[in-house]
Enzyme design. Structure first.
Site, PDB file in Angstrom:
ATOM      1  N   ALA A 255       0.859  -1.168   0.000  1.00  0.00           N
ATOM      2  CA  ALA A 255       0.000   0.000   0.000  1.00  0.00           C
ATOM      3  C   ALA A 255       0.896   1.218   0.000  1.00  0.00           C
ATOM      4  O   ALA A 255       2.120   1.102   0.125  1.00  0.00           O
ATOM      5  CB  ALA A 255      -0.887  -0.009   1.236  1.00  0.00           C
ATOM      6  N   LYS A 256       0.236   2.357  -0.126  1.00  0.00           N
ATOM      7  CA  LYS A 256       1.017   3.586  -0.228  1.00  0.00           C
ATOM      8  C   LYS A 256       1.799   3.874   1.058  1.00  0.00           C
ATOM      9  O   LYS A 256       2.732   4.645   1.056  1.00  0.00           O
ATOM     10  CB  LYS A 256       0.101   4.733  -0.613  1.00  0.00           C
ATOM     11  CG  LYS A 256      -0.243   4.602  -2.101  1.00  0.00           C
ATOM     12  CD  LYS A 256      -1.380   5.420  -2.600  1.00  0.00           C
ATOM     13  CE  LYS A 256      -1.584   5.120  -4.080  1.00  0.00           C
ATOM     14  NZ  LYS A 256      -2.913   5.330  -4.572  1.00  0.00           N
TER      15      LYS A 256
END
Ligand code: GLU
Length: 287
Positions: A255-256
């Site tokens: 994920a970011k």
């Protein structure tokens, strides 16, 4: 028919290994078919999206060699396109304003949970209980005039009735019967922007002539409502290839927040595009 694929990131952070993997799937499918690979910036969530991330993502894609065809389409430049479709749906009695706050919805759901059948659930949790679907036109107008903020929701039952049965094809799973009620009366235009992810994706895939949608399998439930909108609007349904998600060795998807595994960080650490792809290929995909 020539193959048209797309990579459609939301610029809410830097490109990470998971999204680079997804971009390569779309790029490869277009290139091996001699088709077109498009890039679309999905920046309708104006509070979370940033122009700096957009610029950085495009630069990282270029650095990786994932070259795209034509202009990049930025959704925030095309609100008028989504507005026209909203007007059409409105004219057909399929959408309604919803004035509920998150707290109102939570309260309604809690009340319904103690009832014998409980609150109906969708893939993301309890569905919107339909509170504002029952408001009279006078009440709607009064609240709008009072300046109460609202989003627009699709009346899913009515939409299902107008659309009739539909199906979509996923390359791995085959033909999947559309479930129009899967996400209930989902938001079709947000409070802060005159569109939503579901509406903008459906309209853009149609306007851009996308024939093959490749994206993570986490978005498979969304395909049911995109299929519903396509059927309602008379759009041809693209083919779908929902791919597995790249995960770290513990099975957690990227994920970011995984800041050290962004393409930017790897570039700065001296990796080449080939090394980044080798890293992607060394990671497992979700089971
Ligand atoms: N913008 C979505 C995301 O970043 C992808 C949407 C799609 O591929 O349909 O998750």
């Amino acid at each position: 028919m020539s193959v048209v694929t797309r990579f459609a990131p939301s610029p809410t952070g830097e490109l990470h290994l998971g999204s680079a993997y997804s971009a390569r799937v779309a790029w490869q499918r277009a290139r091996e078919a001699g088709g077109r690979f498009l890039v679309r910036i999905e920046d309708t969530d104006i509070r979370r999206c940033r122009r700096e991330y957009e610029t950085a993502m495009l630069e990282d894609l270029r650095w990786l060699g994932l070259d795209w065809d034509g202009e990049v389409r930025r959704q925030s430049d095309h609100f008028a396109d989504y507005g026209r479709v909203l007007d059409e749906l409105d004219g057909r009695g399929l959408i309604y304003p919803c004035f509920c706050t998150r707290a109102d919805i939570a309260r309604e759901i809690a009340a319904a949970s103690s009832a014998p059948h409980g609150a109906p659930h969708g893939p993301d949790g309890p569905l919107y209980p339909g509170t504002c679907r029952h408001l009279s036109n006078e009440e709607r107008q009064r609240r709008v005039a009072d300046g109460v903020e609202f989003c627009m929701r699709l009346d899913a039952a009515r939409a299902a009735e107008q659309a009739g049965p539909y199906a979509f094809v996923d390359e791995t799973q085959g033909r999947i019967e559309g479930q129009p009620l899967l996400m209930g009366d989902f938001v079709i235009a947000r409070k802060d922007t005159p569109t939503s992810y579901h509406l903008a994706v459906t309209v853009d895939d149609h306007l851009q002539g996308v024939t093959l949608v490749t994206r993570g399998e986490d978005l498979l439930p969304s395909t049911h409502v995109h299929g519903l909108l396509q059927k309602l609007l008379g759009y041809a349904a693209p083919q779908y290839a929902h791919h597995r998600l790249l995960t770290d060795p513990t099975g957690r998807r990227f994920a970011k927040r995984d800041k050290d595994l962004t393409i930017r960080a790897l570039r700065e650490a001296g990796k080449t595009p080939q090394e980044v792809f080798a890293l992607i290929d060394a990671f497992p995909v979700s089971a």
